[in-house]
Design an enzyme around this catalytic site. Structure first.
Site, short mmCIF file in Angstrom:
data_model
loop_
_atom_site.label_atom_id
_atom_site.label_comp_id
_atom_site.label_asym_id
_atom_site.label_seq_id
_atom_site.Cartn_x
_atom_site.Cartn_y
_atom_site.Cartn_z
CE1 TYR A 1 0.68 -5.91 -8.54
CE2 TYR A 1 3.04 -6.25 -8.40
CZ TYR A 1 1.97 -5.44 -8.71
OH TYR A 1 2.19 -4.17 -9.19
N GLY B 1 0.38 -10.55 -2.06
CA GLY B 1 -0.85 -9.81 -1.77
C GLY B 1 -1.68 -9.67 -3.03
CG ASP C 1 3.83 0.76 -2.72
OD1 ASP C 1 4.77 1.43 -2.25
OD2 ASP C 1 3.42 0.87 -3.89
CG ASP D 1 3.46 -2.64 10.25
OD1 ASP D 1 4.14 -2.46 9.21
OD2 ASP D 1 2.55 -1.86 10.60
N GLY E 1 -1.55 -2.21 0.17
CA GLY E 1 -0.77 -3.22 0.87
C GLY E 1 0.45 -2.64 1.56
CB SER F 1 4.64 -11.47 -5.76
OG SER F 1 5.33 -10.63 -6.67
P1 ADP Z 1 2.19 -7.38 -3.90
O1 ADP Z 1 1.59 -6.34 -4.80
O2 ADP Z 1 3.67 -7.59 -4.17
O3 ADP Z 1 1.41 -8.65 -3.85
P2 ADP Z 1 1.10 -6.52 -1.31
O4 ADP Z 1 1.51 -5.33 -0.52
O5 ADP Z 1 -0.28 -6.57 -1.82
O6 ADP Z 1 2.21 -6.68 -2.45
O7 ADP Z 1 1.33 -7.81 -0.42
C1 ADP Z 1 2.59 -8.38 -0.16
C2 ADP Z 1 2.58 -9.00 1.22
O8 ADP Z 1 2.78 -7.98 2.19
C3 ADP Z 1 1.28 -9.68 1.60
O9 ADP Z 1 1.60 -10.94 2.20
C4 ADP Z 1 0.66 -8.75 2.62
O10 ADP Z 1 -0.12 -9.44 3.58
C5 ADP Z 1 1.89 -8.17 3.27
N1 ADP Z 1 1.75 -6.89 3.98
C6 ADP Z 1 0.80 -5.93 3.87
N2 ADP Z 1 1.05 -4.91 4.71
C7 ADP Z 1 2.20 -5.24 5.38
C8 ADP Z 1 2.98 -4.62 6.40
N3 ADP Z 1 2.65 -3.43 6.91
N4 ADP Z 1 4.09 -5.26 6.84
C9 ADP Z 1 4.46 -6.45 6.32
N5 ADP Z 1 3.77 -7.09 5.37
C10 ADP Z 1 2.66 -6.50 4.91
#
Ligand code: ADP
Length: 173
Positions: free
Chosen positions: A125, A123, A33, A9, A31, A121
């Protein structure tokens, strides 16, 4: 510059800067963010609102990066960058590379030594992991060889889940 991989994480990383896969509004989302805003606390959103009220009234364009303090995260800074939405009609690889290059430029401007990146990108995206990993690793390696003046000594990709970790491990070779 060392490139390391961790499955975990990103909000738990003790690094100088964590990169946030933000959206253009900078006002939070799902996600990674959402996780960063939750753990970082209200001061992160306040700093983002301040950017919107001053230098970024239209928000942050895809491929660009901007820093705020990291609030309650164990990191010092958050570098917000907006990844491109994956498209089958248009090659947006250059924008994804720009996120990594721009984030490292901002990190060096802050004097950061350790920087954690999520898989930008990949997740909501929709970017295929294998390809995103290849672009991310290639771009960070290029900065490492081209930018002798950078303060960054470690780039840590923090991958959420086994599948993402393995894709980055393959890209790293
Ligand atoms: P995007 O909109 O850029 O696609 P997302 O947040 O939806 O961003 O996803 C980007 C990546 O971050 C994905 O691989 C997702 O699994 C991962 N992710 C989600 N939460 C966390 C976290 N707490 N720590 C690290 N990676 C994460």
């Amino acid at each position: 510059m060392d490139i390391t991989l961790v499955e975990g994480d990103i909000t738990e990383q003790r690094v100088d800067a964590v990169v946030n896969a933000a959206n253009s509004t900078l006002l939070g989302g799902g996600g990674v963010d959402g996780a960063i805003h939750r753990r970082g606390g209200p001061s992160v959103l306040a700093a983002c609102r301040e950017l919107r009220a001053t230098t970024l009234p239209e928000g942050l364009p895809a491929g660009e990066a901007v820093a705020t303090p990291a609030g309650d995260l164990p990191a010092t800074w958050i570098i917000h960058t907006v990844g491109p939405v994956h498209s089958l009609r248009e090659d947006r690889s250059a924008t994804l590379a720009a996120c990594h290059r721009g984030s490292l430029r901002v990190a060096a401007g802050l004097g950061a030594r350790t920087v954690a990146f999520p898989a930008i990108s990949t997740g909501v995206y929709g970017w295929p992991l294998e390809d995103a990993a290849r672009i991310a690793v290639r771009t960070v390696r290029a900065v490492a060889t081209q930018d002798a003046s950078t303060t960054v000594g470690e780039v840590r990709f923090v991958l959420f889940g086994r599948e993402a970790y393995q894709a980055f491990a393959r890209a790293l070779g």
